[in-house]
Each structure stands twice: as C-alpha cells, then as structure tokens.
Design an enzyme around this catalytic site. Structure first.
Site, mmCIF file in Angstrom:
data_model
loop_
_atom_site.group_PDB
_atom_site.id
_atom_site.type_symbol
_atom_site.label_atom_id
_atom_site.label_comp_id
_atom_site.label_asym_id
_atom_site.label_seq_id
_atom_site.Cartn_x
_atom_site.Cartn_y
_atom_site.Cartn_z
ATOM 1 N N HIS A 17 0.676 -0.873 -0.384
ATOM 2 C CA HIS A 17 -0.127 0.067 0.117
ATOM 3 C C HIS A 17 0.696 1.770 0.441
ATOM 4 O O HIS A 17 1.792 1.297 0.876
ATOM 5 C CB HIS A 17 -1.107 -0.268 0.975
ATOM 6 C CG HIS A 17 -0.009 0.316 2.328
ATOM 7 N ND1 HIS A 17 0.615 1.154 2.846
ATOM 8 C CD2 HIS A 17 0.094 -0.731 3.858
ATOM 9 C CE1 HIS A 17 1.048 1.203 4.220
ATOM 10 N NE2 HIS A 17 0.869 -0.076 4.846
ATOM 11 N N GLU A 103 -1.725 -7.016 8.545
ATOM 12 C CA GLU A 103 -0.127 -6.275 8.716
ATOM 13 C C GLU A 103 0.033 -7.576 10.403
ATOM 14 O O GLU A 103 -0.805 -7.477 10.855
ATOM 15 C CB GLU A 103 -0.236 -4.834 9.478
ATOM 16 C CG GLU A 103 1.733 -5.276 8.951
ATOM 17 C CD GLU A 103 2.663 -5.654 8.335
ATOM 18 O OE1 GLU A 103 3.088 -6.464 8.816
ATOM 19 O OE2 GLU A 103 3.664 -4.061 8.016
#
Length: 231
Positions: A17, A103
C-alpha cells in the site's frame, strides 16, 4: 525478438500500500491502527499502476486467477486505485479480502518508532540492541510462529492454483497480493522456503511492486525475480 521462455510460468505480484501519516513518522502501523493513505500515498499508487497495471502491462488483469487483499483500509484503497472501476467489476469474483494478509500484529509496539521499541524492550529486560521482529515478534502482538502459520496457509492455496499451470496451460494463473511491508516480507521468506527469521534483507517501498515465481517451470523451485526483461 526471441520469446520469453519463462513468460508462461505463474507469478505472484506483491503490491504494498501507499504512504500513510505513520509511514512518514516511522511509526509501526499494524493490525489495530486502520489509518488512510495520504494524498502522496495515493499518488504513489496511481504512478505505479499507470506504468505497471492494465492491458498489455506487467500486471495484466486478464491473466489474474486470484487477488488476495488485506482488509485494512490502506490496502483496500490501494487495490481500488490499481484498477479502473470496470476492471474491478470483472475481477470481483477473484478477490478475497483475507485476514491472512493483515499486517503483523504489533501489540505493545503499535504506533511506536523503532528506537522507542528498543527503548521499551530494554526497560523490560528484553533484547533491545539486536531486536528483529522476524526473530522476536511483538510483545502483546504476534509471534513469528503465528505469522508463519497464516502466510503458509495462503502459500498452500496459491501453490494448488499454480501446480497445474507451470507451463502456461492456463494463461490466467497469476496471483496478486495487496498488503503491508512486514507481512509481504514474511510471505517472501516463506515462499522461498526459508524460516521466517532467515536473514534475508528485503525492501518494498510504499506503492511498490515485487514479483515471485518459480525456476525451470518447477513448483518445487520457488524463486523471486531479481530482474526481468521487458519487450
């Protein structure tokens, strides 16, 4: 021009990202802080996608068999910006917003900078100087073993998809992952067959694209593409 003899070998594209406010500050952004991209982070994705994503480009939508995306908003926004709305509509049935790509759970280290994490560990009598998340994990968060378990599940799914298509039998057999820095580096270690704490120094910039594949069209020889020729 001679054809690319490895063009038919399945590939896994890793998309990190774009920038967030915590990226700028060097703060660890894990699975609890669901913060958006910055304006610059969005421009990073637009720039990468403009050059690498689309018909006739590196990531050809028609060649994708599956797309796995972290459900965190910064990853979802990155995925949305990588493809035109009409293309996303066509790909809808191939997309899995999976917790396997969230994550690393940073626990007590969420929102801290690396120096602050080391200071905290020192205060608690833990290894500080040589702290390595891939070896030590995170207090109150995930251990390397827990992260290994979830990325391995995803690798098994991808290998099952790739195994019948090692010579391009089905053109649409590439896979795209859209996620975060630490989890994608953990995935890369496990893809290559290394333990998660293997000392592989790897970088993936915000908005960057990486590529994994196989040598010799062999499912037993996973590799990363150090460099590739473009027509």
């Amino acid at each position: 021009m001679a054809p690319d003899k490895d063009a038919g070998t399945p590939r896994v594209f890793l998309a990190r990202h774009g920038q967030t406010e915590w990226t700028i500050d060097g703060r660890w952004t894990g699975s609890t802080a669901d913060i958006p991209l910055t304006q610059f982070g969005e421009s990073q994705i637009s720039s990468s996608a403009g050059r690498l994503v689309g018909p006739g480009k590196l990531i050809e939508p028609e060649d994708l068999a599956a797309i796995f995306v972290s459900p965190m908003q910064r990853a979802r926004k990155t995925y949305d910006m990588m493809f035109e709305p009409a293309t996303r509509e066509k790909l809808l049935g191939k997309v899995d917003f999976t917790a396997d790509l969230v994550e690393w759970g940073y626990g007590d280290y969420e929102g801290l900078r690396t120096a602050e994490i080391k200071q905290l560990r020192g205060q608690r009598g833990l290894n500080a100087k040589d702290f390595d998340i891939f070896k030590h994990g995170c207090e109150g968060g995930e251990s390397p073993e827990q992260v290994t378990e979830r990325v391995d599940k995803l690798i098994i799914k991808i290998r099952e998809l790739h195994a019948p298509n090692m010579h391009g039998e089905n053109k649409a057999c590439n896979v795209l992952l859209v996620a975060h820095g630490h989890i994608l580096r953990a995935f890369t270690r496990r893809w290559l067959g290394y333990s998660i704490d293997f000392p592989l120094s790897a970088m993936l910039e915000p908005g960057g694209i990486g590529i994994l594949s196989y040598q010799h069209h062999n499912i037993e020889e996973p590799a990363f593409l150090l460099g590739m020729a473009l027509p």
